[in-house]
Write an enzyme that holds these catalytic residues in place. Structure first.
Site, PDB file in Angstrom:
ATOM      1  N   ILE A   1       0.842  -1.201   0.000  1.00 12.91           N
ATOM      2  CA  ILE A   1       0.000   0.000   0.000  1.00 12.91           C
ATOM      3  C   ILE A   1       0.876   1.250   0.000  1.00 12.91           C
ATOM      4  O   ILE A   1       0.609   2.223  -0.705  1.00 12.91           O
ATOM      5  CB  ILE A   1      -0.935  -0.013   1.237  1.00 12.91           C
TER       6      ILE A   1
ATOM      7  N   ASP B   1       0.688 -12.489  14.297  1.00 11.12           N
ATOM      8  CA  ASP B   1      -0.594 -13.045  14.713  1.00 11.12           C
ATOM      9  C   ASP B   1      -0.460 -14.248  15.639  1.00 11.12           C
ATOM     10  O   ASP B   1       0.497 -15.025  15.543  1.00 11.12           O
ATOM     11  CB  ASP B   1      -1.399 -13.471  13.482  1.00 11.12           C
TER      12      ASP B   1
ATOM     13  N   GLN C   1      -5.557 -11.546  16.551  1.00 12.59           N
ATOM     14  CA  GLN C   1      -4.898 -10.246  16.328  1.00 12.59           C
ATOM     15  C   GLN C   1      -5.201  -9.262  17.470  1.00 12.59           C
ATOM     16  O   GLN C   1      -5.530  -8.106  17.212  1.00 12.59           O
ATOM     17  CB  GLN C   1      -5.357  -9.634  14.999  1.00 12.59           C
TER      18      GLN C   1
ATOM     19  N   TYR D   1      -2.575  -6.517  17.068  1.00 10.66           N
ATOM     20  CA  TYR D   1      -2.784  -5.676  15.871  1.00 10.66           C
ATOM     21  C   TYR D   1      -4.077  -4.853  15.999  1.00 10.66           C
ATOM     22  O   TYR D   1      -4.088  -3.657  15.705  1.00 10.66           O
ATOM     23  CB  TYR D   1      -2.834  -6.593  14.655  1.00 10.66           C
TER      24      TYR D   1
ATOM     25  N   GLY E   1     -10.000  -2.513   4.332  1.00 11.25           N
ATOM     26  CA  GLY E   1     -10.304  -3.920   4.567  1.00 11.25           C
ATOM     27  C   GLY E   1      -9.136  -4.724   4.028  1.00 11.25           C
ATOM     28  O   GLY E   1      -7.981  -4.275   4.098  1.00 11.25           O
TER      29      GLY E   1
ATOM     30  N   ILE F   1      -6.560  -5.953   1.534  1.00  3.06           N
ATOM     31  CA  ILE F   1      -5.954  -5.393   0.324  1.00  3.06           C
ATOM     32  C   ILE F   1      -4.899  -6.379  -0.185  1.00  3.06           C
ATOM     33  O   ILE F   1      -4.157  -6.978   0.612  1.00  3.06           O
ATOM     34  CB  ILE F   1      -5.280  -4.026   0.645  1.00  3.06           C
TER      35      ILE F   1
HETATM   36  P1  NDP Z   1       3.503  -4.755   3.479  1.00  4.30           P
HETATM   37  O1  NDP Z   1       3.934  -5.808   4.420  1.00  4.30           O
HETATM   38  O2  NDP Z   1       3.228  -5.106   2.065  1.00  4.30           O
HETATM   39  O3  NDP Z   1       4.542  -3.524   3.508  1.00  4.30           O
HETATM   40  C1  NDP Z   1       4.911  -2.987   4.742  1.00  4.30           C
HETATM   41  C2  NDP Z   1       5.866  -1.833   4.562  1.00  4.30           C
HETATM   42  O4  NDP Z   1       6.167  -1.304   5.873  1.00  4.30           O
HETATM   43  C3  NDP Z   1       7.190  -2.239   3.945  1.00  4.30           C
HETATM   44  O5  NDP Z   1       7.691  -1.178   3.143  1.00  4.30           O
HETATM   45  C4  NDP Z   1       8.096  -2.420   5.168  1.00  4.30           C
HETATM   46  O6  NDP Z   1       9.476  -2.226   4.904  1.00  4.30           O
HETATM   47  C5  NDP Z   1       7.568  -1.301   6.060  1.00  4.30           C
HETATM   48  N1  NDP Z   1       7.889  -1.501   7.471  1.00  4.30           N
HETATM   49  C6  NDP Z   1       7.586  -2.558   8.262  1.00  4.30           C
HETATM   50  N2  NDP Z   1       8.074  -2.368   9.495  1.00  4.30           N
HETATM   51  C7  NDP Z   1       8.702  -1.165   9.492  1.00  4.30           C
HETATM   52  C8  NDP Z   1       9.420  -0.420  10.466  1.00  4.30           C
HETATM   53  N3  NDP Z   1       9.585  -0.862  11.717  1.00  4.30           N
HETATM   54  N4  NDP Z   1       9.956   0.770  10.100  1.00  4.30           N
HETATM   55  C9  NDP Z   1       9.805   1.243   8.826  1.00  4.30           C
HETATM   56  N5  NDP Z   1       9.128   0.585   7.871  1.00  4.30           N
HETATM   57  C10 NDP Z   1       8.585  -0.606   8.198  1.00  4.30           C
HETATM   58  O7  NDP Z   1       2.193  -4.113   4.168  1.00  4.30           O
HETATM   59  P2  NDP Z   1       0.852  -3.540   3.499  1.00  4.30           P
HETATM   60  O8  NDP Z   1       1.176  -2.689   2.351  1.00  4.30           O
HETATM   61  O9  NDP Z   1      -0.095  -4.659   3.336  1.00  4.30           O
HETATM   62  O10 NDP Z   1       0.292  -2.655   4.715  1.00  4.30           O
HETATM   63  C11 NDP Z   1       0.530  -1.253   4.800  1.00  4.30           C
HETATM   64  C12 NDP Z   1      -0.293  -0.696   5.947  1.00  4.30           C
HETATM   65  O11 NDP Z   1      -1.682  -0.954   5.730  1.00  4.30           O
HETATM   66  C13 NDP Z   1       0.024  -1.332   7.304  1.00  4.30           C
HETATM   67  O12 NDP Z   1      -0.071  -0.364   8.319  1.00  4.30           O
HETATM   68  C14 NDP Z   1      -1.064  -2.365   7.468  1.00  4.30           C
HETATM   69  O13 NDP Z   1      -1.277  -2.668   8.812  1.00  4.30           O
HETATM   70  C15 NDP Z   1      -2.229  -1.622   6.836  1.00  4.30           C
HETATM   71  N6  NDP Z   1      -3.302  -2.481   6.376  1.00  4.30           N
HETATM   72  C16 NDP Z   1      -3.073  -3.444   5.439  1.00  4.30           C
HETATM   73  C17 NDP Z   1      -4.120  -4.219   4.993  1.00  4.30           C
HETATM   74  C18 NDP Z   1      -3.934  -5.273   3.955  1.00  4.30           C
HETATM   75  O14 NDP Z   1      -4.917  -6.002   3.715  1.00  4.30           O
HETATM   76  N7  NDP Z   1      -2.802  -5.405   3.307  1.00  4.30           N
HETATM   77  C19 NDP Z   1      -5.474  -4.046   5.517  1.00  4.30           C
HETATM   78  C20 NDP Z   1      -5.614  -2.995   6.488  1.00  4.30           C
HETATM   79  C21 NDP Z   1      -4.555  -2.244   6.893  1.00  4.30           C
HETATM   80  P3  NDP Z   1      10.379  -3.411   4.247  1.00  4.30           P
HETATM   81  O15 NDP Z   1      10.003  -3.421   2.775  1.00  4.30           O
HETATM   82  O16 NDP Z   1      11.773  -2.973   4.485  1.00  4.30           O
HETATM   83  O17 NDP Z   1       9.989  -4.687   4.922  1.00  4.30           O
END
Ligand code: NDP
Length: 240
Positions: free
Chosen positions: A14, A88, A144, A147, A178, A180
């Site tokens: 995202i 989880d 979760q 979370y 939701g 994604i």
């Molecule tokens: P991804 O796992 O695809 O990507 C996560 C990103 O966050 C990566 O760029 C990762 O870096 C970075 N990251 C993780 N930990 C840290 C940290 N400690 N410091 C800096 N960067 C960090 O996640 P999504 O794209 O799926 O999710 C993005 C957001 O959306 C999150 O907050 C998630 O909780 C929320 N969300 C997602 C949903 C989904 O269905 N996917 C639904 C609802 C909410 P690196 O690439 O280096 O690992």
């Protein structure tokens, strides 16, 4: 140069879609990440976006890197708190480490990042703080507790900070997606995911681009009267 936007976790999933959308709309974007150098370099090259590695759960790291960004690119106008992780497990199997990691990355990060940019935004009389929460922070989810608690915390954080900043030209909003289609969801076992998709009235996962579209909307100067809101994007799942 356009307004400066920082997107945490902005190199994959995202966050990558958010960084790309903001860049396309004229913002100067810096995308943060924590460990996946290959994905970050690939994203940086393909989208011509600056990337910076640090852990958003660490206050000192946030302070140092945000100061570097301001020195290099200028004052930060848009902060997108997107970085998030899951660890989880049922409550009785959740370790303190699993709890602390999830709370630090999903919730404490919002404080760390906002605390470092809020004074500048107040002085300039403009700012946008947009945080990605989750449907599971709104309704809870089995396995979760950590979370769901952290993401519910993001909603409280958003409302309280919005009240503090409402007369300073700063809006503070959250987006609650939701399910994604990203790596995070790909880690859910196939059978469980099938069941989840069946419960979504739209009968599909959302796309990262659909969330990025909302971020770009909230970041706009014309969205100045929207604050303290949580916008849902879940294919109707919150109603079932
Ligand atoms: P991804 O796992 O695809 O990507 C996560 C990103 O966050 C990566 O760029 C990762 O870096 C970075 N990251 C993780 N930990 C840290 C940290 N400690 N410091 C800096 N960067 C960090 O996640 P999504 O794209 O799926 O999710 C993005 C957001 O959306 C999150 O907050 C998630 O909780 C929320 N969300 C997602 C949903 C989904 O269905 N996917 C639904 C609802 C909410 P690196 O690439 O280096 O690992």
């Amino acid at each position: 140069m356009g307004k400066v936007a920082v997107v945490t976790g902005g190199t994959r999933g995202i966050g990558a879609a958010i960084s790309a959308e903001l860049k396309k709309n004229g913002y100067t974007v810096v995308a943060n990440y924590s460990s996946n150098d290959a994905a970050a370099q690939e994203f940086s090259k393909s989208h011509n976006v600056g990337v910076m590695k640090w852990d958003v759960g660490n206050y000192e790291d946030c302070r140092k890197h945000l100061a570097d960004i301001e020195e290099k690119y200028g004052s930060i106008d848009i902060l997108v708190n997107n970085a998030g992780i899951t660890r989880d497990g049922f409550m009785h199997k959740t370790t303190p480490d699993m709890w602390n990691a999830v709370v630090a990355t999903n919730l404490t990060s919002c404080f760390n990042m906002a605390h470092c940019v809020i004074n500048g935004m107040r002085e300039r009389g403009f700012g946008r703080i947009i945080s990605i929460t989750s449907i599971n922070g709104q309704k809870g989810q089995i396995g979760q507790v950590n979370y769901s608690a952290a993401k519910a915390g993001v909603i409280g954080f958003t409302k309280a900070l919005a009240l503090e900043c409402a007369n300073k030209g700063i809006t503070v909003n959250a987006i609650a997606p939701g399910y994604i289609d990203t790596d995070m969801v790909k880690s859910v076992p196939e059978k469980v995911l099938e069941g989840i998709i069946n419960q979504i009235p739209a009968k599909r996962l959302g796309t990262a681009e659909e969330v990025a579209f909302i971020v770009n909307f909230l970041a706009d100067e014309k969205a100045g009267f929207i604050t303290g809101s949580t916008i849902t994007a879940n294919g109707g799942q919150h109603m079932v």
